[in-house]
Design a protein around this motif. Structure first.
Motif, PDB file in Angstrom:
ATOM      1  N   ASP A  78       0.829  -1.205   0.000  1.00  8.69           N
ATOM      2  CA  ASP A  78       0.000   0.000   0.000  1.00  8.69           C
ATOM      3  C   ASP A  78       0.864   1.256   0.000  1.00  8.69           C
ATOM      4  OD1 ASP A  78      -2.009   1.770   0.182  1.00  8.69           O
ATOM      5  OD2 ASP A  78      -2.680   1.220   2.178  1.00  8.69           O
ATOM      6  N   LEU A  79       0.866   1.964  -1.128  1.00  4.68           N
ATOM      7  CA  LEU A  79       1.673   3.171  -1.256  1.00  4.68           C
ATOM      8  C   LEU A  79       0.807   4.419  -1.430  1.00  4.68           C
ATOM      9  CD1 LEU A  79       4.364   1.820  -3.761  1.00  4.68           C
ATOM     10  CD2 LEU A  79       4.738   2.343  -1.359  1.00  4.68           C
ATOM     11  N   HIS A  80      -0.484   4.320  -1.062  1.00  2.89           N
ATOM     12  CA  HIS A  80      -1.396   5.426  -1.340  1.00  2.89           C
ATOM     13  C   HIS A  80      -0.968   6.726  -0.646  1.00  2.89           C
ATOM     14  CE1 HIS A  80      -3.110   4.328   2.608  1.00  2.89           C
ATOM     15  NE2 HIS A  80      -3.528   5.584   2.651  1.00  2.89           N
ATOM     16  N   HIS A  81      -0.259   6.592   0.484  1.00  2.00           N
ATOM     17  CA  HIS A  81       0.198   7.786   1.196  1.00  2.00           C
ATOM     18  C   HIS A  81       1.318   8.497   0.449  1.00  2.00           C
ATOM     19  CE1 HIS A  81       3.054   4.668   2.302  1.00  2.00           C
ATOM     20  NE2 HIS A  81       3.889   5.602   2.697  1.00  2.00           N
ATOM     21  N   LEU A  82       1.942   7.795  -0.504  1.00  2.00           N
ATOM     22  CA  LEU A  82       3.077   8.350  -1.237  1.00  2.00           C
ATOM     23  C   LEU A  82       2.732   8.682  -2.682  1.00  2.00           C
ATOM     24  CD1 LEU A  82       6.098   9.006  -0.848  1.00  2.00           C
ATOM     25  CD2 LEU A  82       6.607   6.703  -1.598  1.00  2.00           C
ATOM     26  N   LEU A  83       1.923   7.820  -3.304  1.00  2.00           N
ATOM     27  CA  LEU A  83       1.601   8.004  -4.719  1.00  2.00           C
ATOM     28  C   LEU A  83       0.592   9.129  -4.940  1.00  2.00           C
ATOM     29  CD1 LEU A  83       1.215   4.281  -5.876  1.00  2.00           C
ATOM     30  CD2 LEU A  83       3.231   5.731  -6.058  1.00  2.00           C
ATOM     31  N   LYS A  84       0.937  10.057  -5.791  1.00  2.00           N
ATOM     32  CA  LYS A  84       0.011  11.114  -6.203  1.00  2.00           C
ATOM     33  C   LYS A  84      -0.474  10.783  -7.607  1.00  2.00           C
ATOM     34  CE  LYS A  84       2.321  14.629  -3.407  1.00  2.00           C
ATOM     35  NZ  LYS A  84       3.112  15.882  -3.412  1.00  2.00           N
ATOM     36  N   THR A  85      -1.771  10.898  -7.819  1.00  2.00           N
ATOM     37  CA  THR A  85      -2.357  10.437  -9.086  1.00  2.00           C
ATOM     38  C   THR A  85      -1.832  11.186 -10.304  1.00  2.00           C
ATOM     39  OG1 THR A  85      -4.255  11.886  -8.693  1.00  2.00           O
ATOM     40  CG2 THR A  85      -4.469   9.582  -8.026  1.00  2.00           C
ATOM     41  N   ASP A  86      -1.319  12.392 -10.110  1.00  2.00           N
ATOM     42  CA  ASP A  86      -0.825  13.152 -11.261  1.00  2.00           C
ATOM     43  C   ASP A  86       0.670  12.940 -11.504  1.00  2.00           C
ATOM     44  OD1 ASP A  86      -0.106  14.428  -8.924  1.00  2.00           O
ATOM     45  OD2 ASP A  86      -0.220  16.438  -9.784  1.00  2.00           O
ATOM     46  N   LYS A  87       1.265  11.969 -10.792  1.00  2.00           N
ATOM     47  CA  LYS A  87       2.701  11.711 -10.942  1.00  2.00           C
ATOM     48  C   LYS A  87       2.949  10.287 -11.435  1.00  2.00           C
ATOM     49  CE  LYS A  87       3.939  15.681  -8.990  1.00  2.00           C
ATOM     50  NZ  LYS A  87       4.623  16.747  -9.735  1.00  2.00           N
ATOM     51  N   THR A  88       4.149  10.068 -11.974  1.00  2.00           N
ATOM     52  CA  THR A  88       4.558   8.740 -12.438  1.00  2.00           C
ATOM     53  C   THR A  88       5.736   8.273 -11.593  1.00  2.00           C
ATOM     54  OG1 THR A  88       3.863   9.275 -14.689  1.00  2.00           O
ATOM     55  CG2 THR A  88       5.354   7.402 -14.424  1.00  2.00           C
ATOM     56  N   TYR A  89       5.668   7.023 -11.131  1.00  2.00           N
ATOM     57  CA  TYR A  89       6.688   6.493 -10.233  1.00  2.00           C
ATOM     58  C   TYR A  89       7.261   5.180 -10.776  1.00  2.00           C
ATOM     59  CZ  TYR A  89       4.477   9.698  -6.902  1.00  2.00           C
ATOM     60  OH  TYR A  89       3.950  10.805  -6.278  1.00  2.00           O
ATOM     61  N   LEU A  90       8.569   5.034 -10.623  1.00  2.00           N
ATOM     62  CA  LEU A  90       9.221   3.762 -10.922  1.00  2.00           C
ATOM     63  C   LEU A  90       9.694   3.181  -9.595  1.00  2.00           C
ATOM     64  CD1 LEU A  90      10.288   1.695 -12.976  1.00  2.00           C
ATOM     65  CD2 LEU A  90      12.430   3.006 -13.039  1.00  2.00           C
ATOM     66  N   TYR A  91       9.085   2.050  -9.213  1.00  2.00           N
ATOM     67  CA  TYR A  91       9.414   1.375  -7.951  1.00  2.00           C
ATOM     68  C   TYR A  91      10.562   0.403  -8.237  1.00  2.00           C
ATOM     69  CZ  TYR A  91       8.489  -1.016  -3.493  1.00  2.00           C
ATOM     70  OH  TYR A  91       8.593  -1.542  -2.233  1.00  2.00           O
ATOM     71  N   VAL A  92      11.638   0.523  -7.457  1.00  2.00           N
ATOM     72  CA  VAL A  92      12.824  -0.311  -7.660  1.00  2.00           C
ATOM     73  C   VAL A  92      13.176  -1.023  -6.361  1.00  2.00           C
ATOM     74  CG1 VAL A  92      15.226  -0.358  -8.424  1.00  2.00           C
ATOM     75  CG2 VAL A  92      13.671   1.381  -9.333  1.00  2.00           C
TER      76      VAL A  92
END
Length: 317
Positions: free
Chosen positions: A149-163
């Motif tokens: 669960d990363l909802h506290h970190l992920l913003k819907t208008d951003k793109t993330y690469l999880y490594v």
């Protein structure tokens, strides 16, 4: 004295027993059998009506048994490490019993995937300790990590690469609009790199995959997980919600490289099994940032163990 005591009692706040009864705690555990170490995470799952379920770390035990050194170099787990693994699992089993864990899962990753005697080891561990181990492939490993669960970190208008960099492999997951887009696992981990077992073609495949999957996005932010990046983040002294910059990570990479193995232990306080793998791990994160164009990286304290607990709870496994 009795008057003072009674006055104190009378001033105590009233407990709302109705709301207290709606409060429930479950205990789940996850065992992550990696290429560099084994971990037992015991988590408190707090359920309360009208509120999001909370997942809190109760206990985390890490045992530095480097199975990947056996598996990647000679193709099987050595007798010495089998015995150490059995002892570790017996200890984990006792800890789960003491904590009254309701449910657990034990997953093994790349080192056990590639060991010729993995089935024999699993059967022996089950017989001696009672712990049931399942070997998962790289894609399932990436999916479990991504389910954290990363909802506290992920913003819907951003793109993330999880490594997530491990000892035997590295898992990548791309998130956009708050949802996972694609995941991929590569056989490029810290223990493999230390043994010079990652061919140039693997680096090229990683670069191509990251470049192709991130090129359509205006900005990409990295999310790093794994023991090595957690250590680097701790050394930075930053608050948990602040990111690391590419410039800072690059300078740390140069600094770590300037020290000997012994100096990293004596001067930086690194564990013996961390002082060598931290450099190849940092190289992977740096390359992921360079190929994706990311300038910053967040480092939440999550990993495969956290993903296992949450996937168990939500019925995703």
């Amino acid at each position: 004295m009795s008057t003072i005591y009674n006055t104190h009692i009378n001033n105590l706040p009233t407990i709302n027993t109705e709301s207290f009864l709606m409060f429930k705690i479950k205990k789940y555990a996850a065992i992550d059998i990696g290429s560099n170490a084994m971990r037992l995470l015991i988590a408190n799952i707090v359920e309360q009506d009208g509120k999001d379920t909370q997942f809190n770390k109760n206990s985390l035990v890490r045992v530095p048994i480097r199975l990947g050194q056996d598996s990647f170099t000679v193709g099987e787990i050595s007798q010495d490490n089998i015995e150490r693994m059995i002892d570790a699992m017996k200890a984990f089993q006792l800890l789960m019993k003491v904590h009254k864990v309701e449910k657990y899962l034990a997953f093994a990753t790349s080192a056990m995937r590639e060991a010729k005697n993995s089935n024999e080891v699993i059967a022996l561990v089950r017989k001696e300790s009672g712990v049931r181990i399942e070997i998962i492939d790289g894609e399932k490993e990436a999916a479990i990590i991504a389910s954290t669960d990363l909802h506290h970190l992920l913003k819907t208008d951003k793109t993330y690469l999880y490594v997530d960099v491990g000892g035997g492999s590295t898992e990548f997951s791309l998130f956009s609009n708050g949802k996972i887009v694609v995941s991929k696992s590569f056989k490029a981990g810290t223990v493999r790199l230390l043994n010079e077992m990652v061919l140039e073609v693997v680096w090229e495949e990683m670069e191509q995959w990251i470049t192709e999957n991130t090129q359509g996005y205006e900005e990409v932010i990295l999310i790093g997980s794994g023991g090595n990046i957690n250590k680097i983040f701790k050394m930075s002294g930053k608050m948990q919600d602040k990111p690391l910059s590419y410039i800072y990570l690059n300078s740390q990479y140069a600094y770590l490289n300037s020290l000997t193995y012994e100096q990293r232990i004596a001067e930086l306080g690194l564990n013996l099994d961390r002082a060598d793998v931290i450099i190849p791990a940092t190289k992977i994160y740096l390359n992921a940032m360079k190929w994706s164009g990311a300038r910053t990286m967040y480092v939440p304290k999550i990993g495969l163990s956290d993903g296992i607990v949450k996937a168990m709870y939500y019925g995703n496994i």
